[in-house]
Write a protein that holds these residues in place. Structure first.
Motif, PDB file in Angstrom:
ATOM      1  N   UNK A 233      -0.135  12.917   2.731  1.00 21.67           N
ATOM      2  CA  UNK A 233      -0.139  12.630   4.267  1.00 21.67           C
ATOM      3  C   UNK A 233      -0.455  10.958   4.433  1.00 21.67           C
ATOM      4  N   UNK A 234      -1.199  10.654   3.328  1.00 22.91           N
ATOM      5  CA  UNK A 234      -1.701   9.089   3.584  1.00 22.91           C
ATOM      6  C   UNK A 234      -0.452   8.168   3.827  1.00 22.91           C
ATOM      7  N   UNK A 235       0.611   8.585   3.267  1.00 15.69           N
ATOM      8  CA  UNK A 235       1.746   7.626   3.153  1.00 15.69           C
ATOM      9  C   UNK A 235       2.760   8.211   4.106  1.00 15.69           C
TER      10      UNK A 235
ATOM     11  N   UNK B 214       1.633   4.108  -2.896  1.00 14.40           N
ATOM     12  CA  UNK B 214       1.258   5.646  -2.733  1.00 14.40           C
ATOM     13  C   UNK B 214       2.438   6.413  -3.146  1.00 14.40           C
TER      14      UNK B 214
ATOM     15  N   UNK C 294      -4.183   5.179  -2.766  1.00 16.25           N
ATOM     16  CA  UNK C 294      -3.368   6.220  -2.748  1.00 16.25           C
ATOM     17  C   UNK C 294      -2.525   5.888  -1.392  1.00 16.25           C
ATOM     18  N   UNK C 295      -2.346   4.651  -1.021  1.00 17.28           N
ATOM     19  CA  UNK C 295      -1.447   4.243   0.082  1.00 17.28           C
ATOM     20  C   UNK C 295      -2.020   3.743   1.433  1.00 17.28           C
TER      21      UNK C 295
ATOM     22  N   UNK D 248      -3.597  14.860   0.229  1.00 16.04           N
ATOM     23  CA  UNK D 248      -3.910  13.740   1.111  1.00 16.04           C
ATOM     24  C   UNK D 248      -3.026  12.636   0.578  1.00 16.04           C
ATOM     25  N   UNK D 249      -2.743  12.456  -0.761  1.00 15.37           N
ATOM     26  CA  UNK D 249      -1.833  11.754  -1.368  1.00 15.37           C
ATOM     27  C   UNK D 249      -0.510  11.366  -0.849  1.00 15.37           C
TER      28      UNK D 249
ATOM     29  N   UNK E  16       0.953  -1.180   0.086  1.00 18.81           N
ATOM     30  CA  UNK E  16      -0.007  -0.041   0.040  1.00 18.81           C
ATOM     31  C   UNK E  16       0.871   1.202  -0.016  1.00 18.81           C
ATOM     32  N   UNK E  17       1.876   1.296   0.812  1.00 17.22           N
ATOM     33  CA  UNK E  17       2.799   2.414   0.871  1.00 17.22           C
ATOM     34  C   UNK E  17       3.484   2.666  -0.260  1.00 17.22           C
TER      35      UNK E  17
END
Lengths: 209, 425
Positions: free
Chosen positions: A105-107, A78, B333-334, A102-103, A74-75
């Motif tokens: 901060x999510x990772x 991202x 998006x991760x 957000x793209x 997932x990371x």
């Protein structure tokens, strides 16, 4: 920065799809063409690390996706893969800039608002930064999606039918935009499409059969 | 983590009406429960503070609970008066079983504050002490309880006209004689704060005059006008007026486990025209009566809390389904599955937190409003600002409820099938 070898996918019913080997370098654009139902979306999901292939390897930025799992995959996705979907969805409760950062901060990256603003400006969206995404036109939403896909300077930009709903003029504009971003950010651009108009614009082409 | 919380809160406020509905229901449940907690604890606290170790109340026959409520809590009306000659043995300082006997005479009020004819022993009973001026001594001199002084605005040296009965009524004003404020008491946290204290004969004088007025006859009340007698306002002084009446006697035993003391109430009830009631017994009876009522409300509150939990569940589940593209997008998006689980969980817990906050504020505002009326009707000052330990427990339980309501939606969110969701055109 994409390299695949002997990739196949097995559907639940047992039918197997085999895909040709693909190699795309940084700043290069490539078309994956094919008629509807040939497995284009499946291939896109495989390349994006959203599915696991039955056989073969997929490497993005020299990283074999099969070696990553769960949270790490997932990371990695991202960080290294930006995807522009045919239908662009956003987080409704956030405004345009927040959707883009957000793209990051999510990772676990710090939100780089300046870069987001710069990208929006570059894509002709100045003045729309604090709008909610549902207040934008379809074309504007697509450009926000492009900004979101490239914010982390991914090695690979995947685009799913980015032009099929557009007229001839906008078809070229959107492609140039994607190509331009790929060159700027040193990414490989892979477009999955059945839109034959793009054939004249992109040299590297792979036709799925 | 911080990112997840911010996103969850923004998601909630993006659908304000959904949020409001869940919030109102949750706050209603929490508010009712918290209000019950507050009300019960304060009522108990006040009832217990005012027990003041009193073992027995002796007064006119009637309802024992009414006798207690009237003479110890100053809520109800008197059951009647008793003759001093009947009560003689209990006022006798040499009674072998009684340590302290405080006579009370009721009948007048000033702006709904009861004027109580008694002696200085009442201060020992409630641990009250003088703040300003002096204690009442002469007839028509009064010392004010702390709340009376504060709310009535009366000061030492002021004169006022009392009104007959227990409610303010200008038609019943005793305008022939005025009480004089000679002192005020420090706050004691007991019912004394709400009383105006004077000597017993002040009450006699007020009503003797009234009796003379209405009887037309020239009969002058003998005792009230008896200026030759030395009024020291002691129980012995009362005993010198056997034909007068008082309302009740508050009794403290020398030893409450004494066998004879235990038999005293029955002896009074069976052999005299008076009744004796035990405060502890009557108040326990009252608790159990109130208990049934609060129990019912508690079940209603629990029902509301349960319904509000279902409402949070439905609201989260629906919004999760509506946002399935967003969730799939977050994965692309991760975000990991754990992040999506956390996102929905935080939304549920956040509704619960806000609901608890709103409910607690509501219950305390309610308590303040009620306290405003109760202090007039029930002679208690209810505090609306203290936060009970139980209310913190209520917070913990609320957060758990919010979390439980969110678990199924959160689990579905974590299991979002990215390929299927994004594949749908």
């Amino acid at each position: 920065m994409l390299k695949t070898r002997g990739v196949s996918f097995e559907y639940k019913g047992g039918s197997v799809l085999k895909f040709p080997d693909i190699e795309a370098k940084e700043k290069e654009s490539m078309l994956l063409l094919g008629r509807s139902g040939i497995g284009k979306t499946t291939l896109l999901h495989l390349l994006g690390g959203l599915m696991q292939p039955a056989t073969g390897t997929i490497a993005v930025d020299q990283q074999d996706l099969a070696l990553l799992s769960g949270r790490n995959l997932d990371r990695f996705r991202g960080n290294h893969i930006g995807i522009v979907f045919q239908q662009n969805h956003f987080i409704e409760s956030l405004n345009v800039v927040e959707n883009i950062t957000l793209a990051q901060t999510l990772i676990g990256l710090k939100a780089d608002r300046n870069r987001a603003m710069h990208l929006l400006d570059h894509l002709g969206l100045k003045g729309k930064e604090y709008k909610k995404t549902h207040q934008l036109s379809q074309g504007e939403r697509q450009r926000v999606a492009i900004a979101r896909a490239v914010i982390n300077k991914p090695g690979l930009i995947l685009a799913d039918e980015p032009t099929s709903a557009l007229d001839d003029i906008h078809c070229e504009i959107v492609f140039r935009m994607l190509e331009d971003q790929a060159i700027q950010e040193n990414s490989a651009l892979v477009i999955v499409t059945h839109d034959t108009r793009l054939k004249d614009l992109v040299k590297q082409q792979i036709v799925l059969q | 983590m911080r990112q997840t919380i911010i996103l969850a809160v923004k998601n909630l406020f993006n659908k304000p009406l959904n949020l409001l509905l869940s919030l109102i229901l949750f706050a209603l449940g929490v508010g009712l429960i918290s209000f019950l907690l507050l009300f019960n604890s304060q009522l108990k606290e006040k009832f217990e503070a005012n027990l003041a170790g009193i073992d027995l109340v002796i007064g006119a026959k009637g309802s024992p609970l009414q006798l207690i409520l009237c003479n110890m809590y100053h809520i109800d009306n008197p059951t009647g008066n008793i003759n001093i000659k009947d009560a003689k043995p209990f006022l006798n300082p040499r009674h072998p079983l009684i340590k302290l006997a405080v006579p009370l005479s009721l009948g007048d009020n000033y702006r709904s504050f009861r004027i109580v004819g008694t002696n200085h022993d009442i201060l020992k009973l409630y641990n009250a002490s003088l703040d300003q001026g002096k204690l009442w001594a002469d007839e028509l001199e009064v010392t004010l309880g702390a709340s009376v002084a504060e709310k009535s605005g009366l000061k030492v040296g002021d004169l006022f006209v009392s009104s007959h009965g227990f409610d303010e009524d200008p038609d019943l004003a005793h305008d022939h004689a005025k009480f004089k404020v000679v002192g005020t008491l420090k706050p004691s946290g007991t019912v004394v704060d709400q009383l105006i204290l004077t000597r017993t004969s002040s009450i006699w004088t007020m009503h003797a005059h009234e009796a003379a007025d209405t009887a037309e006859a020239g009969h002058v009340h003998e005792t009230a006008m008896d200026t030759t007698h030395a009024h020291d306002n002691s129980n012995l002084d009362l005993l010198a007026h056997p034909d007068e009446q008082i309302t009740s006697i508050l009794v403290l035993y020398k030893s409450s486990s004494n066998y004879q003391a235990l038999n005293m109430p029955r002896a009074i009830n069976e052999n005299t025209a008076m009744q004796a009631a035990s405060p502890a017994y009557e108040i326990n009876k009252l608790y159990s009566m109130i208990g049934t009522g609060t129990e019912t409300i508690r079940y209603i509150a629990l029902l509301i809390a349960f319904v509000s939990m279902i409402s949070i569940f439905i609201s989260l589940y629906r919004s999760m389904k509506e946002r399935k593209y967003e969730l799939a997008l977050l994965r692309v998006m991760g975000s990991g599955r754990g992040n999506l689980f956390g996102l929905i969980l935080v939304e549920g817990v956040f509704i619960a937190l806000l609901g608890w906050l709103l409910g607690t504020v509501l219950s305390h505002v309610g308590m303040a409003v009620l306290g405003h009326y109760m202090s007039a009707d029930f002679r208690y000052n209810f505090s609306a600002t203290t936060l009970l330990t139980d209310e913190w427990w209520l917070l913990v339980i609320s957060l758990l409820l919010g979390g439980v309501a969110a678990i199924i939606p959160a689990w579905s969110a974590a299991r979002t099938d990215i390929n299927k969701t994004l594949g749908e055109k």
